[in-house]
Scaffold this motif. Structure first.
Motif, PDB file in Angstrom:
ATOM      1  N   ASP B 230       8.289 -29.438  36.668  1.00 51.62           N
ATOM      2  CA  ASP B 230       9.006 -30.704  36.594  1.00 51.62           C
ATOM      3  C   ASP B 230       8.403 -31.721  37.536  1.00 51.62           C
ATOM      4  OD1 ASP B 230      12.432 -29.644  36.015  1.00 51.62           O
ATOM      5  OD2 ASP B 230      10.849 -30.393  34.712  1.00 51.62           O
ATOM      6  N   THR B 231       8.912 -32.922  37.428  1.00 49.78           N
ATOM      7  CA  THR B 231       8.416 -33.964  38.337  1.00 49.78           C
ATOM      8  C   THR B 231       8.708 -33.608  39.785  1.00 49.78           C
ATOM      9  OG1 THR B 231      10.430 -35.120  37.716  1.00 49.78           O
ATOM     10  CG2 THR B 231       8.382 -35.968  36.848  1.00 49.78           C
ATOM     11  N   GLY B 232       9.841 -32.957  39.991  1.00 49.71           N
ATOM     12  CA  GLY B 232      10.162 -32.552  41.356  1.00 49.71           C
ATOM     13  C   GLY B 232       9.122 -31.599  41.893  1.00 49.71           C
ATOM     14  N   GLU B 233       8.793 -30.627  41.082  1.00 50.56           N
ATOM     15  CA  GLU B 233       7.807 -29.653  41.524  1.00 50.56           C
ATOM     16  C   GLU B 233       6.434 -30.293  41.660  1.00 50.56           C
ATOM     17  OE1 GLU B 233       7.985 -26.050  39.538  1.00 50.56           O
ATOM     18  OE2 GLU B 233       6.339 -25.176  40.688  1.00 50.56           O
ATOM     19  N   GLN B 234       6.156 -31.203  40.794  1.00 53.58           N
ATOM     20  CA  GLN B 234       4.847 -31.839  40.865  1.00 53.58           C
ATOM     21  C   GLN B 234       4.703 -32.667  42.122  1.00 53.58           C
ATOM     22  OE1 GLN B 234       4.967 -33.789  37.122  1.00 53.58           O
ATOM     23  NE2 GLN B 234       3.880 -32.140  36.073  1.00 53.58           N
ATOM     24  N   SER B 235       5.781 -33.347  42.470  1.00 53.43           N
ATOM     25  CA  SER B 235       5.682 -34.110  43.711  1.00 53.43           C
ATOM     26  C   SER B 235       5.611 -33.161  44.897  1.00 53.43           C
ATOM     27  CB  SER B 235       6.862 -35.072  43.857  1.00 53.43           C
ATOM     28  OG  SER B 235       8.039 -34.356  44.102  1.00 53.43           O
ATOM     29  N   GLY B 236       6.219 -32.003  44.765  1.00 49.55           N
ATOM     30  CA  GLY B 236       6.074 -30.998  45.809  1.00 49.55           C
ATOM     31  C   GLY B 236       4.657 -30.509  45.884  1.00 49.55           C
ATOM     32  N   ALA B 237       4.054 -30.311  44.719  1.00 51.64           N
ATOM     33  CA  ALA B 237       2.672 -29.831  44.706  1.00 51.64           C
ATOM     34  C   ALA B 237       1.730 -30.865  45.295  1.00 51.64           C
ATOM     35  CB  ALA B 237       2.261 -29.500  43.278  1.00 51.64           C
TER      36      ALA B 237
END
Lengths: 439, 471
Positions: B230-237
């Protein structure tokens, strides 16, 4: 947003029977990966509402998993039927999205990998174009920068190379001339060889790694080569990478010979002086190098032996790197015949630097009272005009006579023997050395 | 924890219809200051004409003052520190020296080739220790046998320690206590404002005959480059600011020397397994370096020199990815300063070697032991291949790292070790990805490490095994 993509996906899934992963879709349609995921979801919903033929999907679930007292971030690819199960096992769900849509039920996730692999392989250059993270540093260096980088890398190695030759001992110094034959040739062309040669006699085993010294060593080795009646090749071959080991041996041997034949040195500078006189030399030499490339292939296979000439011929220096094979084997180049024709074309090839075989029969009395008849090819490398050719032809004669008193007698005899042997064998036999010279 | 942080971020679910026009979010990869310490483990020109005794001499010379300090600190400043040649019977004193463990099972090339023994080459074993092993302490001039309160099975050859005890009548030194050099001083790490992560992975195992881990590897790459999740995970990545690959990028099976065992006519046109594997690695690295800075360390199975320190892989093997400045080819062992946090680690050969010659089993325990010994690879050059250094021993830890890792461990492990002078070191054993599908994420702000596990489904897998997370 137009719904065209629905039809596209439909086509891929149903008609082509493909496994449509989000990555493949994003690369094919040129959309952001998140958009591709959403498209897949939409398509799935759409088709399910229409109750069309069975479609299967795989999902990606990621979240926090606690087990064995440790928490870990778990990223997992699951089938649709396993989705809820998985979600319940996780303590915290970070993301869920559609990974792929396909017609058949996948038992194994292997095909998903191959689809993605192919998709990425076809788009290696812009595999990150549609991802959601940009890195400012990750810009490929331009070709110019790369070249610069490589040059920087290459520049230090030659310097450490020279240092290694110090540590590795004498033998490696000999390889230096081989590594810089071009410079050696150019050094010769620069007409600085006379002083250098004299220095060289003193520092045969010197370990200087400066270019000049390598040049001088190359010069010296070439001169030593010349003093060796056996070795003669033409400079064209120096441009080819030669076997350093052979060269090494040969140059070391030559160096030793050179040391013994100190008096020769005086002749050499003298000869060199005379040689340098003609302006045409420098001209022809430069030209020689140009044309020599074209002749390289022809010359390659030919086995040349040159009669040692006292004057430091530029061609000799060029030829030096090839001397090892020459020295070692007593081969005769069958191709000498065509070369014999060359002298007649000398006028047309005045500027070309190569060895010409002059078939001549010489009978003379050497100092030991032996009458030696040479019916062989005297391969002489020269690049001068025909007039010079004549004069240089005289020079070998003179030099041979002059050297009878020196310790290079053996070399002389060797050369005589070799040349006579070669003359006996004629040009029928293909030379073995042609083998080695092919590069 | 990475999961928590990613979940907290703003992100819409992707289980919805695509929004109109919206191209999708693009996050910027967090940048960090990075400075590698390249000179220590790089060899310029190499000469193998020297003997290995010089390393031991250099090691002892450098460690002796440190150990004397420790001895005075532990047993009082008036304790006698003597050299072996000055020892007197019955006198309580300290001696400083290098340990040598005489093991019967230690493979010895001399025994193997000696014809009088008629020995066949010894098969490889997991442990070479026996009950009959002996510990000997050596200094510059003499050696003496040790007995007493020292755990012989835990010690390995090459460790420099200080021993407190006395020499008894029978010529052996009875140990009452001993002490190691312990952690060196540490420069405190700076306070970081936000969470930044470094991904550690090792044992990618490319080029192996079984390609089970390839999907996991692809998921790892996708997650780091921001394509997965998700976008959340992507921003985390996007907060993963660096990737460190700690060795064994190629699989063990590429090391098969078919050419030597099979007849020539069968192997004439076959390419070495490592050629194809390197191509795969290059493509994989290309995907990574286009998005994140990567440090590539060589390992035991990688095409570089065998002896430690292993030199970096040559960039000519990476035609596609070496065009990117984000690719860093580094040596093994590797030391770097990432945003003020000092990283030091190896690809695991030193730990595996100690494991073979001692009773310790856990890689994490061995890692801590090497830290306490203040030496990366005490068994080099005895049983671990090493370059014959002359005047220095680069494996001695001069200053304390903040993150100390070793690659290719069988399981993931992490531990925070506190030193006596306020040092704080995070020990990480990076698991072998090809067998565990696990990588590690180190948070630079909090010095915590979290494993990341990737899994997929397969036909014979039932749900229980999928949940069997390897910890």
């Amino acid at each position: 947003m137009d719904e065209l993509y629905l039809d596209n996906i439909d086509e891929y899934v149903n008609d082509h029977n493909k496994i449509v992963t989000y990555k493949w879709l994003s690369l094919t349609l040129g959309v952001h990966v998140n958009t591709a995921k959403q498209m897949l979801y939409h398509y799935l919903e759409h088709k399910r509402k229409e109750s069309s033929p069975q479609l299967h999907a795989t999902y990606l679930v990621s979240g926090k998993l606690e087990g064995n007292g440790q928490t870990c971030h778990h990223v997992s690819l699951v089938r649709e039927d396993q989705l809820e199960d998985f979600k319940s096992k996780m303590s915290l769900i970070v993301s869920v999205h559609v990974y792929s849509v396909q017609k058949a039920l996948l038992k194994d996730s292997g095909p998903l990998y191959s689809v993605d692999y192919d998709a990425v392989k076809d788009n290696l250059k812009n595999c990150s174009k549609y991802s959601s993270i940009r890195c400012t540093n990750a810009v490929p260096m331009s070709a110019a920068e790369l070249q610069q980088f490589q040059d920087v890398q290459r520049a230090p190695p030659p310097v450490p190379e020279s240092k290694t030759s110090v540590t590795n001992g004498n033998s490696s110094t000999a390889s230096k001339p081989s590594s810089k034959p071009q410079k050696g040739i150019m050094g010769m062309f620069a007409n600085k060889s006379a002083p250098k040669s004299q220095d060289n006699s003193k520092e045969v085993k010197s370990e200087q790694k400066e270019e000049s010294s390598s040049v001088t060593e190359a010069v010296k080795s070439k001169q030593a080569l010349k003093s060796n009646p056996v070795a003669n090749f033409f400079g064209t071959q120096t441009k080819k990478p030669d076997k350093p080991a052979k060269k090494e041996e040969e140059v070391v041997a030559l160096e030793q010979q050179h040391q013994r034949t100190a008096p020769e040195e005086e002749q050499e500078p003298a000869a060199m002086q005379s040689h340098k006189e003609t302006k045409s030399d420098s001209r022809s030499k430069t030209k020689r190098t140009e044309v020599s490339d074209s002749e390289e292939e022809i010359m390659e296979k030919k086995k040349r032996r040159r009669i040692k000439r006292p004057e430091p011929d530029s061609s000799d220096e060029d030829v030096i790197p090839d001397s090892p094979p020459q020295l070692k084997t007593k081969e005769k180049s069958p191709e000498k015949e065509p070369e014999a024709v060359r002298p007649s074309h000398a006028s047309s090839e005045t500027k070309i630097r190569k060895r010409r075989k002059v078939l001549k029969s010489r009978t003379f009395l050497d100092d030991e009272g032996c009458i030696v008849t040479e019916k062989g090819y005297v391969s002489e490398s020269y690049s001068e005009t025909e007039d010079d050719f004549q004069s240089t032809k005289q020079a070998p004669h003179a030099s041979i006579k002059a050297k009878t008193t020196s310790s290079s007698k053996d070399d002389e005899k060797k050369s005589h023997k070799k040349s006579s042997a070669s003359s006996n064998k004629g040009t029928k036999q293909a030379s073995i050395m042609g083998f080695f010279q092919k590069k | 924890m990475f999961s928590d942080l990613s979940a907290q971020r703003e992100g819409s679910s992707l289980l919805c219809r695509p929004a109109s026009e919206d191209q999708g979010p693009v996050f910027e990869r967090t940048t960090i200051d990075y400075s590698p310490c390249t000179e220590r483990y790089r060899l310029g020109e190499r000469s193998f004409s020297r003997q290995y005794a010089h390393i031991y001499a250099a090691r002892l010379m450098e460690m002796r003052p440190l150990l004397s300090e420790r001895a005075k600190h532990k047993w009082g400043s008036d304790v006698l520190i003597k050299k072996l040649c000055d020892l007197e019977t019955g006198e309580q004193c300290c001696i400083v020296g290098t340990l040598f463990k005489r093991m019967d099972l230690q493979p010895s090339i001399l025994k193997e080739i000696s014809e009088e023994h008629n020995l066949l080459p010894q098969p490889a074993r997991t442990k070479y220790i026996t009950e009959a092993d002996e510990l000997i302490l050596e200094d510059e001039l003499q050696r003496i046998k040790l007995e007493g309160k020292i755990d012989r099975d835990k010690c390995v050859t090459g460790s420099v320690i200080v021993i407190y005890g006395a020499e008894k009548n029978d010529g052996k030194f009875t140990v009452e206590d001993f002490c190691m050099a312990d952690l060196p001083l540490q420069t405190p790490r700076p306070e970081l404002g936000s969470d930044k992560f470094v991904l550690l992975a090792s044992g990618l195992g490319l080029g192996s005959s079984k390609a089970d881990s390839m999907l996991g590897l692809q998921l790892l790459v996708d997650m780091v480059t921001g394509q997965l999740g998700d976008t959340g995970e992507q921003s985390g990545a996007a907060t993963i600011s660096r990737v460190l690959l700690a060795g064994n990028l190629l699989s063990q099976s590429t090391q098969d020397k078919d050419a030597s065992t099979k007849p020539k006519y069968l192997t004439k046109k076959t390419q070495a397994g490592s050629v194809e594997a390197m191509r795969l690695l290059d493509e994989l690295l290309l995907q990574l370096v286009a998005s994140v800075p990567v440090d590539v360390m060589p390992g035991e199975c990688d095409p570089t020199n065998y002896t430690l320190p292993q030199q970096p892989l040559h960039k000519c093997m990476f035609p596609l990815s070496s065009a990117y400045p984000t690719l860093q080819l580094v040596s093994n062992p590797y030391s770097a300063n990432i945003d003020g946090v000092r990283f030091l680690g190896t690809s695991g050969q030193n730990v595996c070697d100690i494991r073979r010659y001692s009773s310790m089993e856990s890689h994490l325990e061995i890692l801590e032991e090497t830290l306490r010994l203040r030496h990366l690879a005490p068994t080099a050059p005895d049983t671990l291949g090493c370059y014959p250094f002359y005047q220095r021993d680069p494996f001695i830890l001069e200053d304390c790292p903040h993150v100390y890792f070793s690659g290719n461990a069988p399981v993931f492990g992490s531990k925070l070790v506190k030193g006596s002078d306020g040092q704080e070191v995070l020990l990480v054993t990076v698991p072998d990805f090809s067998s565990t599908q696990t990588a590690c994420l180190v948070n630079l702000r909090t010095l915590q490490c979290e494993p990341v596990f990737f899994s997929a489904f397969s036909a014979d897998e039932d749900e229980e095994s999928e949940m069997n997370v390897s910890h």
